[in-house]
Motif scaffolding. Structure first.
Motif, mmCIF file in Angstrom:
data_model
loop_
_atom_site.group_PDB
_atom_site.id
_atom_site.type_symbol
_atom_site.label_atom_id
_atom_site.label_comp_id
_atom_site.label_asym_id
_atom_site.label_seq_id
_atom_site.Cartn_x
_atom_site.Cartn_y
_atom_site.Cartn_z
ATOM 1 N N HIS A 112 14.999 -46.307 -2.574
ATOM 2 C CA HIS A 112 14.205 -47.481 -3.812
ATOM 3 C C HIS A 112 12.846 -48.032 -3.270
ATOM 4 N N ARG A 113 12.558 -47.367 -1.992
ATOM 5 C CA ARG A 113 11.115 -47.999 -1.553
ATOM 6 C C ARG A 113 10.395 -47.048 -1.836
ATOM 7 N N PHE A 171 14.620 -52.422 9.712
ATOM 8 C CA PHE A 171 15.530 -53.525 8.967
ATOM 9 C C PHE A 171 16.311 -52.980 7.715
#
Ligand SMILES: Cc1ncc(C[n+]2csc(CCOP(=O)(O)OP(=O)(O)O)c2C)c(N)n1
Length: 349
Positions: A80-81, A191
């Motif tokens: 998604h990034r 993260f």
């Protein structure tokens, strides 16, 4: 751009001229991705973007370095990034911006946000929301390449958070058993939303899991474009030639929150500053300087070029109409007789 033959030629035959061209091309791409994403974050604050924005700022060297050695016909499953993957694979920046704004010329013709938009013409699979579920898809593409004896590779990107899911294990296990032409790229940005690395993994490196599946795992600095591209060139070449899967873990850091609505108050500001001091762009500029380039001049001219491309994309998307309501029911199902399949009537009833 991965699908770009000049790039590939440079990767395959690094004579001095081609090497310079390739180095500068990578620099341009990394700067373009940063400029594009910065602009998307600003557009999001202006309420012009449809859906969430998951910035990959700080992680540009990973997508640049791993997509650069790819060839037309290869298959990529971004996470998604990975907006940068779309730019690297040759998707038109205007169409990409239209996708982000939900406009008619977007990849899904206004039916979705960036998150699920793919572009099979450029070999890009649109992500699903289930973390890690695109790995079995990439493995399926690799199985097809193996069965049809096509010399292509599939690349699956995933985060260290996704690496803890069962799909990821199953995909890697199957790929290892069948020695499939697939490259697993873990973008370990420390993260998973607000969960820090040490709270979701009991080991240091995702890469060390590869051994359990019967293939090699490598750890590289995901902020060092040179290191990423050199390893990716070797790994992709080996996999393409039948060497089986490989796992590349790129250590990096997520600069922004999980998405633009997340101020990331859960993390240590000092840690962010430390990682920003290892930013991939100045690091690569240092390499270019050592290669004899006038970096100040280069930076100015590349910034001018990337700003023009980004502004062009914004203008294109802003002038692009929203889709008509009647189009909502188009493109939802594959045609009954897809052109090109045996026994097909080329889409005619
Ligand atoms: C199976 C599943 N669980 C939880 C989520 C919610 N979620 C979306 S992104 C995300 C964090 C993902 O972290 P990581 O895989 O490390 O990638 P990153 O966002 O850091 O790039 C979570 C928990 C989801 N989409 N799918």
């Amino acid at each position: 751009m991965a699908a770009d033959s000049e790039n590939t030629a440079a990767a395959a035959a690094p004579d001095a001229g081609a090497r310079v061209e390739f180095d500068l091309h990578l620099y341009y791409q990394m700067k373009l991705i940063r400029a594009f994403e910065d602009r998307v974050s600003r557009l999001h604050r202006q309420n012009k973007i449809l859906g969430g924005v998951y910035s990959g700022a700080g992680q540009e060297a990973i997508v640049t370095g791993t997509c650069a050695p790819l060839l037309p016909g290869d298959f990529v499953a971004p996470l998604h990034r990975d907006l940068g993957v779309f730019l690297m694979m040759g998707v038109d920046p205007g169409r990409l911006m239209s996708q982000l704004m939900g406009k008619e010329s977007g990849l899904s013709r206004g039916k979705d946000s960036f998150l699920h938009g793919g572009d099979l013409e450029h070999g890009i699979f649109g992500s699903t929301s289930m973390l890690g579920s695109s790995l079995p898809i990439a493995v399926g593409a690799a199985l097809k390449f193996q069965i049809k004896r096509e010399k292509h590779v599939a690349v699956a990107f995933f985060g260290e958070g996704a690496s803890s899911r069962g799909d990821v294990h199953e995909a890697m296990n199957f790929a290892g058993v069948r020695k499939l032409p697939v490259i697993f790229v873990c973008e370990n940005n420390r993260f998973a939303y607000s969960t820090p690395l040490e709270k979701q993994m009991a080991i240091e490196d995702v890469a060390s899991r590869a051994e359990a599946y019967g293939f090699k795992g490598h750890v590289v600095s995901g902020n060092d474009l040179l290191e990423v591209v050199q390893l990716s060139e070797r790994a992709i070449h080996r996999t393409r030639e039948g060497g089986g899967p490989v796992l590349i873990e790129c250590k990096t850091y997520r600069y922004r929150g999980h998405s633009e609505h997340d101020p990331a108050l859960y993390r240590d500001k000092e840690e962010l500053v430390e990682w920003q001091s290892r930013d991939p762009i100045p690091r690569y500029e240092f390499y270019l300087e050592k290669r004899g380039h006038d970096v100040r001049h280069l930076r100015e001219s590349i910034d001018e070029r990337t700003q023009k491309v980004v502004q062009g994309a914004v203008d294109f998307a802003e002038n692009d109409p929203l889709p008509e309501a009647r189009e909502a029911l188009e493109d939802l199902y594959a045609p009954a007789n897809p052109p090109g399949l045996p026994g097909s009537s080329n889409g005619k009833p």
